[in-house]
Design a protein around this motif. Sequence first.
Motif, PDB file in Angstrom:
ATOM      1  N   THR A 581       0.824  -1.220  -0.042  1.00 38.19           N
ATOM      2  CA  THR A 581       0.076  -0.108  -0.087  1.00 38.19           C
ATOM      3  C   THR A 581       0.773   1.098  -0.019  1.00 38.19           C
ATOM      4  N   ALA A 582       0.447   2.291  -0.691  1.00 39.42           N
ATOM      5  CA  ALA A 582       0.869   3.643  -0.691  1.00 39.42           C
ATOM      6  C   ALA A 582       0.074   4.551  -0.097  1.00 39.42           C
ATOM      7  N   ALA A 583       0.576   5.345   0.789  1.00 34.89           N
ATOM      8  CA  ALA A 583      -0.416   6.573   1.347  1.00 34.89           C
ATOM      9  C   ALA A 583       0.310   7.846   1.242  1.00 34.89           C
ATOM     10  N   VAL A 584      -0.563   8.936   1.015  1.00 35.40           N
ATOM     11  CA  VAL A 584      -0.051  10.279   0.873  1.00 35.40           C
ATOM     12  C   VAL A 584      -0.655  11.086   2.012  1.00 35.40           C
ATOM     13  N   THR A 585       0.230  11.858   2.646  1.00 32.27           N
ATOM     14  CA  THR A 585      -0.340  12.583   3.767  1.00 32.27           C
ATOM     15  C   THR A 585      -0.845  13.804   3.321  1.00 32.27           C
ATOM     16  N   VAL A 586      -1.285  14.773   4.155  1.00 32.24           N
ATOM     17  CA  VAL A 586      -2.008  16.244   3.731  1.00 32.24           C
ATOM     18  C   VAL A 586      -0.765  17.078   3.204  1.00 32.24           C
TER      19      VAL A 586
END
Length: 698
Positions: A581-586
Amino acid sequence: MEKYEKIRVVGRGAYGTVHLCRRLSDKKAVIIKQIPVEQMTKEERQAALNEVKVLSMLSHPNIIEYYENFLEDKALMIVMEYAQGGTLLDFLQQRNGNLLEEEEILWYFAQMLLALQHVHLKQILHRDLKTQNILLNKKKNVVKIGDFGISKVLSSKSKAYTVVGTPCYISPEFLDGFNLTCGTYNQKSDIWALGCVLYELASLKRAFEAQNLPALILKIMRGTFAPISEHYSEDLRSLILSMLHLDPSKRPHINQIMVQPIIINAIMNLHTDLGKIPCTRIHRPLSNMTASAAAPTLRSRLSIRGNTGARDTLAEKLQALSSVYCWGNGLILPVKIPIPSSDTQVIQVSTGRTQKTAVTKNGRLILWESSTVGTDTMIPGAIESHSQAFIPRYLEGQSAVNIKRVVCGDLCIACLTDRGILMTFGSGANGCLGHGNYNDVSQAKIVEALLGYEVVQVSCGASHVLAVTNEHEVFSWGRGDNGRLGLGNQESSASPQAVPIPDHLQPLAVHCGVDCSMIVTLDNKLLCCGNNRYNKLALDEITEDGLCIRPLEEVHSFSVVTAPPIGNALIACVAIGMSHTAAVTVEGQCLTFGSNQFGQLGHEGNSRVPQLVKALEAMKITNVACGDTFTVAVAGEGDLFSWGKDSRGRLGRSVEDSTVPKPVIFLDEEPFSVVSISCSHGNTLVATRPLHRPGSPI
């Protein structure tokens, strides 16, 4: 409507127009009820859906048969059986006061009983039984009950609490003095209405009539009506009186009516071959859909040049509002694929295992069909060269429907209209279409169970689907093993099911993986369920210093990610691959977690702890997408970086340092910004728009 020919309008009502049509395949006359759902409120839409839901549950020779429904010209079209003999009310009025024989009355009444028994066995209340809603066949010897627009489907043996029905047929328990109230309506209220119909058969007039509503209510509350003719038997008179008893507990149950001697004889006299139920229709599979007539022209415009694929002329390039590129599955570098015209503006794309789709600014849905173009040679021993050509076409039957989002699963497609209506088509395997069955559907069909909600976002996995509404409700359906549906179990479902979410959390976006699901909330928290192998859901128990102290392999309900660093971050968006999984923060940072077998995490090692992608730390990441074993990220407006497994062109660039994020190579193209990106399995689809348009200031 391409399968039907309109003949004439046969009725208009509060919810829409009723058309008599001819089905072109077999020249059969059908009724199509046109209900303009696009302009309705959520409650009105739910009421419109109710008739479809009820009719699809019923299958009886004495009930109007339901054929199908579809969306056309911003309206829900319900196709059903045409009863050529008109209504029972018309039939009785045409008798000019000549009473029916008792045998004829019982002939019609027995059919109504059988139909209503079938309805009640399905835990459905009709709630609007009257002679106007009872239809006849052409020979006027077969009864067909119709108009289930305000029927109530009971989840248990509970009662319905709403003001419904025609005043002349409303039961007394539904009234209070001279005022209509939200009283209780149950099966005994349908028995009262059927008693009114039986009285009308015997007297050719209504049991309860008055000049105004208060007078009508008073008559019903007193139970006063004129006796039927003495020409009829005492048994028939007694039956009417029992069905119109003021106390619902003293009215007979439908089975008690059917065992009375005069009714048993009438039922036995019915022909056994009346109203045979036709076989279930076979849906045309998605693979049989044909390309549009414009396909050969579009194909002829393609030019293949080495690995760079199809290219437009310079003039077309300058005029284009949008460009769409793909790579992977053997395409080593990004290839621009054709769009229907240069003034087409693409706002979103999605790719699945077998399909590529896009949504335009004006709400059209584009689908690309791929074919292999071969270069034959006569030289012995030469290797035949093949390249892929992509042929675009618009979704069939989309007239006047504005699509705002599309997502692809493995073998199905879900599209969302600007009014929050969800439609699906493709393979019905695992119940992924949400239509309550496992049938394939070749044209986009409304997910009827969600028509009463305004869906704002949807996601398709390999074999399951999640949707979120404007009121932050989440629904899931499809394959359920590993707990991927978030329902607290591993059961599969072919219909949307409400997903339990903690009260203090408001889901904003849903994301489906191969065997898991994720939710991003309004306050940027991450919820996950399903298979947590390699900690791809970040649900392991991890200490602040990065030590994993308790691995978690599977979760059947959505759980909030609390472990650092994901639990401490504000998540803007996520993407799920096969096992990572890849997640992008604000703030624009990219974190990855899960399996790193092919370097898809963008850093070294196989730690189960989520980590920042260091190579992108200095950039602001705006979007991310995951394929099976690779990752693609968008930095700023238009810089794309890829990393992970490099086989079959997955990365869209040269294979050096495949596990390190490096720019995707676009050859001979002017600057652009990325509008939308989608990855699935081994391929990527990207929509762009030029940074500078001809005639615009630079």
